[in-house]
Enzyme design. Structure first.
Site, PDB file in Angstrom:
ATOM      1  N   TRP A  49       0.818  -1.216   0.000  1.00 46.95           N
ATOM      2  CA  TRP A  49       0.000   0.000   0.000  1.00 46.95           C
ATOM      3  C   TRP A  49       0.849   1.263   0.000  1.00 46.95           C
ATOM      4  CZ3 TRP A  49      -5.177   1.562   0.175  1.00 46.95           C
ATOM      5  CH2 TRP A  49      -5.406   2.876   0.613  1.00 46.95           C
ATOM      6  N   PHE A  58       3.478   9.941   9.544  1.00 42.53           N
ATOM      7  CA  PHE A  58       2.523  10.435   8.561  1.00 42.53           C
ATOM      8  C   PHE A  58       3.121  11.577   7.728  1.00 42.53           C
ATOM      9  CE2 PHE A  58      -0.048   7.703  11.033  1.00 42.53           C
ATOM     10  CZ  PHE A  58      -1.131   7.336  10.235  1.00 42.53           C
ATOM     11  N   SER A  59       2.304  12.238   6.947  1.00 41.03           N
ATOM     12  CA  SER A  59       2.778  13.074   5.847  1.00 41.03           C
ATOM     13  C   SER A  59       3.600  14.275   6.290  1.00 41.03           C
ATOM     14  CB  SER A  59       1.604  13.533   4.995  1.00 41.03           C
ATOM     15  OG  SER A  59       1.051  12.447   4.287  1.00 41.03           O
ATOM     16  N   ASP A  78       0.697  17.249   8.738  1.00 43.59           N
ATOM     17  CA  ASP A  78       1.184  17.440   7.372  1.00 43.59           C
ATOM     18  C   ASP A  78       2.022  18.715   7.206  1.00 43.59           C
ATOM     19  OD1 ASP A  78      -0.452  15.237   7.032  1.00 43.59           O
ATOM     20  OD2 ASP A  78      -2.093  16.387   6.145  1.00 43.59           O
ATOM     21  N   ASP A 102      -0.220   9.232   0.330  1.00 43.04           N
ATOM     22  CA  ASP A 102       0.283  10.582   0.063  1.00 43.04           C
ATOM     23  C   ASP A 102       1.760  10.628  -0.351  1.00 43.04           C
ATOM     24  OD1 ASP A 102      -2.090  10.746   1.455  1.00 43.04           O
ATOM     25  OD2 ASP A 102      -1.438  12.336   2.791  1.00 43.04           O
ATOM     26  N   TRP A 116      -4.458   0.159   3.985  1.00 45.25           N
ATOM     27  CA  TRP A 116      -3.957   1.192   4.896  1.00 45.25           C
ATOM     28  C   TRP A 116      -3.605   0.578   6.244  1.00 45.25           C
ATOM     29  CZ3 TRP A 116      -4.829   3.322   9.618  1.00 45.25           C
ATOM     30  CH2 TRP A 116      -4.356   4.611   9.853  1.00 45.25           C
TER      31      TRP A 116
END
Length: 443
Positions: A16, A78-79, A155, A19, A43
């Protein structure tokens, strides 16, 4: 893991991806990191995968760059984004820590209860990342909900301003409206909040993946509001863009009254921009897929696009490196290489093109697409899409591969990109003129 992959479209190396992260031209290479779950084509706990390219067309996967090691990123890296300073590469990202763990699946968070902090890590060469010793928490999770949400703040996009470094975070207000948080730093380590910005317009309840940048014609804001479309279909979260007025010293931002979708196919999400080798602003985005391909991989990125602004309108043009790849004429799509093919044609009022079951029609100066026949299982998704009214001509450049069709209208006046499945290799056209088909040059 170093694995050469298909030309043009960067796809999951297996399992998977979502972003794009840390997109940067660094030491003669384009580095593109990405949200990555390495254990299944679904995910889960996010890592950062890593790919590089010399030309934005031939990519090579380089394995995992970031993985959870700290309390703050225990449940995912995360992003975020990347910058260069004095030859070093700095990555900024959101770390997530779940309040409780689902005992049946540690990769899922019960009732969306978690906290988010902002972290950084540096690298001398852009390939080696010491996940155990070099991570720093730069902005802890918020405890004052009147300022920002402890869960939905994430982010970080970082850039160099005139006299300092700046960061923008996506977040939400206490009354469930999207907001942006702006920070300033002299050293890339210590950050102070400068401003919080929201909008009176109804742009969803939280803003993901904000990206603010300058063009010759002014500032552009790209962001992904959650809960934006409410038509009963899947993927309420969408990505929009608009010209804005931005004052760097105070981080004051004024929204435009007009917005555009970055891509009117409504599959593209969470894009990120950077400057290419020639100084052009380029964008790449995640193409959301409802199901894995052959049960093995899920997730791919769009063609790199040059972002330009003219008379208040934002254009997304095919990057010239990509365009130059499709120069070998072919008679039919059956001759196309693995990278697929490019169709060039003029589509006038009432005319239609059917590419492997995917239909494109021009009507009332709009482009309409219908993927019903190549998206049959996914009835809860949008299958019929359309652009706003087109004003600059009839020309389409269409990039086709097995699971993605990207339509660039009048050199980027609008773009429609759609994920497809079981596309056949027949092309049917009802056109007043002819069309040309090209595939990639063999090297």
């Amino acid at each position: 893991m170093n694995k050469k992959v298909n030309q043009i479209h960067l796809k999951a190396p297996g399992n998977w991806i979502n972003d794009p992260n840390g997109f940067i031209y660094y030491k003669g290479m384009y580095h593109l990191f990405y949200q990555y779950f390495p254990y299944a084509p679904q995910w889960g706990t996010m890592h950062w995968g890593h790919a590089v390219s010399k030309d934005l067309t031939n990519w090579e996967h380089c394995g995992i760059a970031l993985f959870p090691t700290k309390y703050e990123d225990q449940n995912g890296c995360f992003s975020g984004s990347a910058v260069e300073k004095n030859g070093k590469l700095y990555l900024y990202y959101t770390g997530v820590h779940y309040d409780k763990i689902n005992p049946e699946n540690i990769h899922k968070c019960p009732k969306n209860q978690f906290e988010s902090a902002q972290l950084m890590i540096d690298s001398e060469d852009g390939f080696s990342f010491d996940n155990f010793n070099r991570k720093k928490v730069i902005i802890p999770a918020f405890t004052d909900k009147k300022t920002a949400d402890r869960t939905h703040t994430r982010d970080p996009k970082v850039w160099r301003g005139k006299d300092a470094w700046y960061m923008v975070l996506g977040s939400k207000t206490e009354d469930n409206k999207g907001q942006l948080l702006f920070y300033r730093s002299k050293d890339l380590i210590k950050w102070e909040m400068v401003n919080r910005v929201s909008s009176k317009a109804e742009f969803g309840w939280m803003w993901e993946c904000p990206d603010l940048f300058e063009t010759e014609s002014g500032s552009i804001l790209v962001f992904s509001p959650m809960g934006f479309l409410k038509d009963g279909k899947r993927e309420e979260n969408q990505t929009i863009c608009m010209p804005v007025e931005f004052e760097e010293e105070t981080c004051r931002l004024e929204f435009s009254n007009h917005f555009q979708f970055v891509d009117y196919g409504l599959d593209l999400y969470a894009p990120q921009t950077t400057l290419d080798e020639a100084g052009r602003r380029i964008l790449i985005g995640w193409m959301r897929m409802p199901a894995a391909v052959d049960g093995k991989w899920n997730g791919m990125f769009c063609i790199p696009r040059v972002v330009e602004q003219k008379n208040g309108h934002i254009y997304f043009r095919v990057h010239p490196n990509v365009d130059q790849m499709y120069r070998r004429p072919i008679v039919s799509w059956t001759e196309a290489e693995e990278a697929g093919c490019k169709l060039s044609l003029d589509l006038k009022e009432g005319e239609m093109l059917n590419i492997g079951g995917y239909k494109i029609v021009r009507k009332e100066n709009r482009i309409y697409t219908d993927r019903t026949n190549v998206f049959e299982k996914y009835t809860d998704y949008r299958v019929k899409l359309e652009t706003p009214e087109i004003k600059e001509g009839y020309h389409l450049d269409i990039y086709v591969e097995k699971n993605l069709i990207e339509i660039f209208i009048n050199n980027g006046e609008y773009v429609i990109s759609n994920i497809v499945y079981n596309l056949n290799k027949e092309i049917h056209a009802k056109l007043s003129g002819s069309f040309q088909i090209y595939t990639v040059d063999k090297k």
